[in-house]
Design an enzyme around this catalytic site. Structure first.
Site, mmCIF file in Angstrom:
data_model
loop_
_atom_site.group_PDB
_atom_site.id
_atom_site.type_symbol
_atom_site.label_atom_id
_atom_site.label_comp_id
_atom_site.label_asym_id
_atom_site.label_seq_id
_atom_site.Cartn_x
_atom_site.Cartn_y
_atom_site.Cartn_z
ATOM 1 N N HIS A 96 1.782 -47.075 -30.670
ATOM 2 C CA HIS A 96 0.289 -47.473 -30.773
ATOM 3 C C HIS A 96 -0.442 -46.664 -31.635
ATOM 4 O O HIS A 96 -0.205 -45.245 -31.515
ATOM 5 C CB HIS A 96 -0.287 -47.280 -29.359
ATOM 6 N N ALA A 143 23.196 -34.256 -33.459
ATOM 7 C CA ALA A 143 22.723 -34.154 -32.148
ATOM 8 C C ALA A 143 21.341 -33.541 -32.124
ATOM 9 O O ALA A 143 21.003 -32.609 -32.593
ATOM 10 C CB ALA A 143 23.438 -33.545 -31.324
ATOM 11 N N ARG A 163 15.747 -33.375 -41.162
ATOM 12 C CA ARG A 163 15.832 -33.236 -42.550
ATOM 13 C C ARG A 163 17.158 -33.198 -43.274
ATOM 14 O O ARG A 163 18.313 -32.734 -42.509
ATOM 15 C CB ARG A 163 15.247 -31.720 -42.670
#
Length: 172
Positions: A96, A143, A163
């Protein structure tokens, strides 16, 4: 197109099945709900598929227990062949808009996107993939990572936000 009412029932039923078995039954049940699933997929119990968009799962895909896949109306999620979605990972296709003007409430019209996980890509345990992300072939998401930008093929990314860590084709 997913059938959300059927998914509600099937998500509850699949949670009762043994965690790492009954894959053919799970596949049939999710197909009945509108999920396009290839051959030899491993779908662990506890998988939650929500929404009424389009979900395409290729051949030999693994989806771990406790994964949440939210496929909003008008959006699409594609898991290409041999991709791996780790335990408790979250895939989200909608959002949204939040603007400085007006109230910030969920009832405003949402936006949708497509998420694509390339052939052989791996999403690690508890990683989150945000709307509109493309993950390249054989890429690896560490993870716990939160993927906010596209990931190139054969790249490893990790962290919050995720990253670049290394090119998997380069041997140290």
């Amino acid at each position: 197109m997913l059938k959300s009412k059927r998914l509600f029932i099937i998500n509850k039923l699949v949670a009762l099945l043994p965690t790492s078995s009954c894959n053919k039954l799970k596949t049939r049940l999710y197909r009945w709900c509108g999920v396009q699933i290839g051959a030899n997929c491993e779908l662990f119990s506890g998988l939650q598929i929500l929404g009424n968009g389009e979900l395409v799962i290729g051949d030999n895909v693994f989806i771990g227990t406790g994964c949440l896949i939210m496929v909003n109306q008008g959006s699409k999620v594609i898991f290409e062949d041999y991709s791996v979605i780790g335990t408790r990972s979250t895939i989200i296709t909608g959002w949204h808009p939040i603007t400085p003007e007006g109230p910030r409430i969920v009832s405003y019209e949402g936006l949708t996107s497509t998420i694509k996980v390339g052939k052989g890509a791996h999403i690690g345990t508890s990683a989150t993939v945000l709307p509109g992300i493309q993950i390249g072939e054989m890429a690896h998401i560490c993870a716990g990572a939160v993927v906010t930008k596209d990931v190139q093929a054969y790249n490893r990314v990790g962290g919050v936000p995720a990253r670049f860590m290394r090119d998997l084709r380069v041997i140290d």
